[in-house]
Scaffold this motif. Structure first.
Motif: not given
Ligand code: PEP
Ligand code: MN
Length: 337
Positions: A98, A266, A126, A295, A268
């Motif tokens: 993402i 996920c 995103r 992400e 980040d």
């Protein structure tokens, strides 16, 4: 759940506790020990308020033996949950990337960045339209206009879109969004979580700045208990005494959450570190740790970004990181997308 009784507990106070337990629908099994008497509770204890029991006169201590989250718990759902979002699958063993800017700023910025992300191999886009900023004087996002630009970028690139919601009163605006993100600052906004639990969209739930994994799982439980089982957990770093990075990336949370829960995970690395040069190594580390998705913040010109300029990758940097991720996925036998 186990209740340890006080040594001098009176018959009367124990009877009052038993009545309370019966009222809560759990069975009390008394076990008399040489030094201590205990009560083992049989039944669903997830709705029992520990502090309520602890306040009873005869209670010395209480220990939970089972986690208070049921829907999110792997013990009750041994198979991995796979979530479908805009044509991609999260949690089926593949890796989803993402990528996109911190904030949607204008049409040229989101289009240019989205196309570059797609070309480099991103599988989802995103971009924040509603921005939770520390200062009310900072850029707050383009709001509804930002959502429209994201939809335009999806039409152009085919990438499903992920964007943050800040209030349940905006939920209708998110009807055409593929994944709704709950940001770290809203992880315990319980009314928002309950409202999202009543909708049918995948939710990317980010860990709060100072929240434990159990609290993250309990927030997932809020969404799931209302009927929406499509929750993706996101590790995005937590506040610690360390100031060298924006947050401390809790890498071990990834495999630990996988053990505790069947929900996809996920990671980040952008918000977890806040430092451009750390995004690349931490992305690779997250993949090795078993993340189902990454992400990553990417901006066509981070130097003039309206938010998080210091951590957003340029398209060239993102491409270099993607090339490494692709190599790693080849080695790990994992498909991207
Ligand atoms: C974001 O992803 O844009 C964001 C604000 O992240 P976090 O909620 O993790 O700080
Ligand atoms: Mn950001």
């Amino acid at each position: 759940m186990i209740i340890i009784l006080k040594k001098n507990a009176t018959e009367e106070s124990i009877s009052r506790l038993e009545a309370l337990l019966q009222n809560k629908g759990v069975k009390a099994n008394h076990i008399a020990g040489a030094n201590q008497n205990i009560i083992g509770l049989v039944g669903d204890t997830s709705h029992i308020d520990i502090s309520n029991l602890a306040a009873q006169e005869c209670v010395e201590d209480i220990k939970r033996v089972q986690e208070p989250y049921k829907n999110a718990n792997r013990k009750f759902h041994p198979d991995d949950t796979v979530i479908e979002a805009g044509g991609v699958k999260i949690g089926d063993g593949s890796l989803q990337i993402i990528a996109g800017p911190c904030s949607v700023e204008n049409e040229d910025q989101i289009m240019t960045t989205a196309i570059a992300c797609k070309e480099a191999g991103a599988t989802m886009l995103r971009g924040g339209a509603f921005k939770p900023r520390t200062s009310p004087y900072s850029f707050q996002g383009l709001r509804e206009e930002g959502l429209k630009l994201l939809i335009k970028a999806r039409q152009e690139t085919g990438l499903p879109i992920v964007t943050e919601i800040m209030s349940q009163s905006d939920l209708d605006l998110f009807a055409d969004i593929d994944v709704i993100q709950v940001g770290a600052r809203n992880m315990q906004n319980f009314e928002l979580l309950k409202a999202l639990g009543r909708c049918d969209k995948p939710i990317l739930l980010k860990r709060g700045l100072a929240n434990t994994l159990e609290e993250l799982l309990m927030s997932a439980e809020y969404i799931m208990s209302e009927g929406n089982m499509k929750v993706i957990l996101c590790e995005r770093g937590i506040r610690t005494f360390e100031t060298a990075t924006r947050n401390t990336f809790d890498l071990s949370a990834i495999p630990l959450l996988k053990q505790k829960s069947h929900l996809p995970i996920c990671a980040d690395p952008s918000h977890a570190t806040g430092i451009i040069s750390l995004v690349d190594p931490m992305s690779l580390a997250a993949v090795v740790s078993g993340a189902d998705a990454l992400e990553i913040e990417v901006h066509n010109n981070p130097k003039i970004a309206l938010s998080d300029g210091g951590q957003q990758l340029t398209p060239d940097m993102f491409k270099a990181t993607m090339d490494k991720i692709k190599g790693l996925c080849g080695y790990l036998n994992r498909r991207i997308g």
